[in-house]
Design a protein around this motif. Structure first.
Motif, PDB file in Angstrom:
ATOM      1  N   UNK A  21      45.458  31.573  51.731  1.00 15.54           N
ATOM      2  CA  UNK A  21      44.307  30.854  52.285  1.00 15.54           C
ATOM      3  C   UNK A  21      43.035  31.041  51.460  1.00 15.54           C
ATOM      4  N   UNK A  22      42.859  32.217  50.866  1.00 14.03           N
ATOM      5  CA  UNK A  22      41.537  32.534  50.333  1.00 14.03           C
ATOM      6  C   UNK A  22      41.487  32.784  48.828  1.00 14.03           C
ATOM      7  N   UNK A  23      42.609  32.631  48.131  1.00  7.98           N
ATOM      8  CA  UNK A  23      42.576  32.925  46.697  1.00  7.98           C
ATOM      9  C   UNK A  23      41.618  32.002  45.951  1.00  7.98           C
ATOM     10  N   UNK A  33      41.646  44.432  51.755  1.00 12.77           N
ATOM     11  CA  UNK A  33      40.573  44.657  52.727  1.00 12.77           C
ATOM     12  C   UNK A  33      40.377  43.426  53.611  1.00 12.77           C
ATOM     13  N   UNK A  34      40.446  42.238  53.011  1.00 10.09           N
ATOM     14  CA  UNK A  34      40.324  41.016  53.805  1.00 10.09           C
ATOM     15  C   UNK A  34      41.467  40.919  54.798  1.00 10.09           C
ATOM     16  N   UNK A  35      42.658  41.324  54.382  1.00 10.20           N
ATOM     17  CA  UNK A  35      43.813  41.319  55.278  1.00 10.20           C
ATOM     18  C   UNK A  35      43.555  42.208  56.493  1.00 10.20           C
ATOM     19  N   UNK A  53      33.508  41.331  46.283  1.00  8.46           N
ATOM     20  CA  UNK A  53      34.654  42.161  45.916  1.00  8.46           C
ATOM     21  C   UNK A  53      35.837  41.274  45.538  1.00  8.46           C
ATOM     22  N   UNK A  54      35.768  40.579  44.407  1.00  5.95           N
ATOM     23  CA  UNK A  54      36.854  39.653  44.040  1.00  5.95           C
ATOM     24  C   UNK A  54      38.183  40.372  43.882  1.00  5.95           C
ATOM     25  N   UNK A  55      39.220  39.753  44.438  1.00  3.25           N
ATOM     26  CA  UNK A  55      40.568  40.296  44.304  1.00  3.25           C
ATOM     27  C   UNK A  55      40.955  41.323  45.349  1.00  3.25           C
ATOM     28  N   UNK A  56      40.019  41.777  46.184  1.00  3.69           N
ATOM     29  CA  UNK A  56      40.337  42.814  47.182  1.00  3.69           C
ATOM     30  C   UNK A  56      40.905  42.167  48.439  1.00  3.69           C
TER      31      UNK A  56
END
Length: 586
Positions: free
Chosen positions: A556-558, A540-542, A534-537
């Motif tokens: 951190x994760x871009x 949701x990771x937050x 899910x690139x760019x989401x």
């Protein structure tokens, strides 16, 4: 498939320039008539196979034991896709090859029998640990006809050099523990006549004991920490602030801190105060309060000590943590003038580490997860551990501990919590279940247990709940005697220490799938796997990681998506190569 990422601090050029390449040594062994034909063939085959599995270039890699010790430090038979017997045989023949390359490079295990004097001394050893640490030293002395009375600092230094020229893991630790075991032994053996030796520590111990400083300094520190202990703001009637003071920036209450943070601040203040004494910046007698530590000139002089220890590196997390804590004390407790606070803020910004994305160490640990077979092996490792445990006829503590570790891995994969949260999970307060036999289960942590002070509620999948229930019913009772509220109890009834759990996790992962990541990197894995699909989401990771701000997640994760971008780019190039006449769309 396992991708090997070695976390080495040295390059091959830094090892002995006079060492021949491992390929040259194999050629010399193949031409040496003193070996039997079978022995030559076995050595060459084993070393070439092992180097091939580790992607070591034979013709350009020095035959230096330390280099190979670092390469093999975290490698298991699973990593190189060998049976346990074949892997051990390859390592043994590699040792023989390195010993052949340089006679000063000893084998991992000496076969020299102990001299009678040393065999008698081992009877005085009080533990198996002491016997193990003394045996290597005693064999070294026996080989050289050195009597116990002759073991001194010179002998120990030569013994240490021998260890460093071998493939023993962590030679500094082996040397230090051997010295410690020897000192213990001569204390226990009357009339031995031997002398104690110094114990060399890798890190310089410069932090003074708290008793070396005036008690008033620690009283002032405790008062400051008490002011930050709870989030409530209360004022006595006779100490109400005026309207001007109420809205003044320096009158606002400082952010509350947890007990662990308060302990860290205590250590940092003692650490910095010790540095000021060593550097001659402030006399011990003058350190009667925190105000004696936080002037801009004092902090600047003290931080220079850490810059020298870091070999001129200006920015690192240790200096930034110390500078930040001292700035908070200066601003909210000592209340320095605004001009001094501005200088401290500039100083703090100069030592703040500057990095975008994951640290290099985290990137290297995630390298195996670039390959889908490794991802699948990582996700299945807890089931493999549990399957083997269920085959055991009886459950001992070691088996139960493996299942506890497997459960930790399983939960952390599906709910990437911080290790402090998982290890402090209580059965009575942090696990909530819905009504019914097959009800859902979630982990609930109130704000005071979470780093960013936001309530954290994590639902567990049914497969994880099934493993949790099996662990609670069958394996956890073996781990603790008596009452203990913790999900992962230690033998003393308290919760398991993070360092112990981390070691267990990495040891089991290497044993079962050939690579390991530390507990905190489970959070990085969660972000990597989710963003790869899910690139760019980032929102949701937050939520998954519990970050307060989206900017933290992006920072951190871009760049984890760069790999997917390059794969897409490669697919575009392959398409153009397959269809060279295809025109670019207008």
């Amino acid at each position: 498939m396992v991708t090997i990422a070695f976390s080495r601090n040295s390059s091959p050029e830094e090892y002995g320039a006079s060492s021949p390449s491992i390929g040259a040594v194999l050629k010399a062994i193949a031409a040496d008539a003193t070996f039997s034909d079978k022995r030559r063939a076995d050595i060459c085959s084993a070393v070439r196979t092992l180097c091939g599995r580790l992607h070591i270039q034979l013709e350009s890699t020095p035959a230096d034991p330390r280099l190979f010790a670092e390469r093999l430090a975290n490698v298991t038979e699973v990593t190189v896709a060998m049976s346990r017997g074949r892997f051990q045989n390859c390592r043994s023949l590699l040792d023989a090859t390195l010993a052949y390359a340089n006679k000063r490079m000893v084998r991992r295990r000496s076969r020299t029998p102990l001299a009678p004097e040393y065999a008698a001394l081992l009877a005085y050893a009080t533990s198996r640990w002491q016997v193990i640490r003394l045996r290597a030293l005693f064999r070294y002395a026996s080989e050289r006809a050195i009597l116990p009375e002759g073991i001194d600092e010179t002998v120990m230094t030569a013994f240490a050099e021998t260890i460093r020229r071998s493939t023993v893991k962590k030679p500094h630790n082996v040397e230090r523990m051997s010295r410690h075991a020897w000192n213990q032994l001569i204390q226990a053996v009357p009339g031995l006549g031997s002398q104690t030796v110094t114990i060399n520590y890798i890190a310089e111990r410069y932090v003074l004991e708290a008793s070396a400083f005036p008690q008033s300094l620690w009283d002032d520190l405790e008062a400051y920490l008490s002011s930050r202990a709870t989030p409530e703001t209360t004022f006595a009637i006779d100490s109400l602030l005026t309207e001007e003071e109420l809205f003044a920036e320096d009158a606002r209450r400082t952010p509350p801190i947890r007990t662990s943070t308060a302990n860290l601040i205590r250590y940092r203040v003692r650490q910095f105060a010790s540095v000021l004494v060593i550097e001659g910046v402030v006399n011990v007698e003058q350190m009667t309060s925190l105000a004696s530590l936080v002037s801009p000139a004092t902090i600047n002089r003290g931080l220079q000590f850490f810059v020298r220890r870091a070999e001129g590196k200006l920015r690192n997390s240790q200096m930034y943590g110390i500078a930040t804590d001292l700035l908070m004390i200066a601003q909210h407790w000592v209340r320095l003038p605004a001009s001094d606070l501005q200088k401290l803020k500039i100083l703090t910004s100069k030592v703040r580490p500057q990095h975008e994305g994951l640290p290099h160490s985290a990137r290297r640990s995630l390298a195996p997860l670039r390959d889908l077979p490794n991802v699948r092996a990582f996700l299945a490792v807890s089931e493999l551990i549990l399957r083997d445990a269920e085959k055991e006829k009886s459950i001992d503590r070691a088996t139960a501990n493996r299942v506890a570790t497997a459960l930790w891995i399983r939960i952390a994969q599906r709910a990437p919590l911080r290790i402090s949260n998982l290890l402090t999970t209580r059965l009575d307060t942090n696990i909530i279940r819905s009504v019914g036999k097959s009800g859902s289960v979630a982990l609930l942590y109130p704000p005071d247990q979470v780093k960013n002070r936001k309530t954290l509620e994590v639902p567990l999948p049914r497969s994880t709940v099934a493993m949790l229930d099996l662990y609670l019913r069958k394996y956890r009772p073996v781990l603790v005697e008596g009452e203990s509220p913790w999900l992962f109890p230690a033998p003393n009834g308290k919760y398991k220490k993070p360092g112990v759990m981390s070691a267990d996790i990495q040891r089991l992962m290497r044993s079962y799938i050939g690579f390991a990541i530390n507990p905190h990197s489970f959070r990085h894995v969660a972000a990597k796997l989710y963003l790869s699909v899910n690139p760019g989401d980032y929102e949701s990771v937050q939520l998954i990681l519990g970050h307060r701000a989206r900017e933290t997640t992006v920072r951190y994760y871009c760049d984890l998506e760069a790999e997917e971008a390059f794969r897409h780019f490669d697919a575009v190039l392959l398409g153009l190569e397959a269809h060279p006449d295809r025109r670019r769309p207008s």
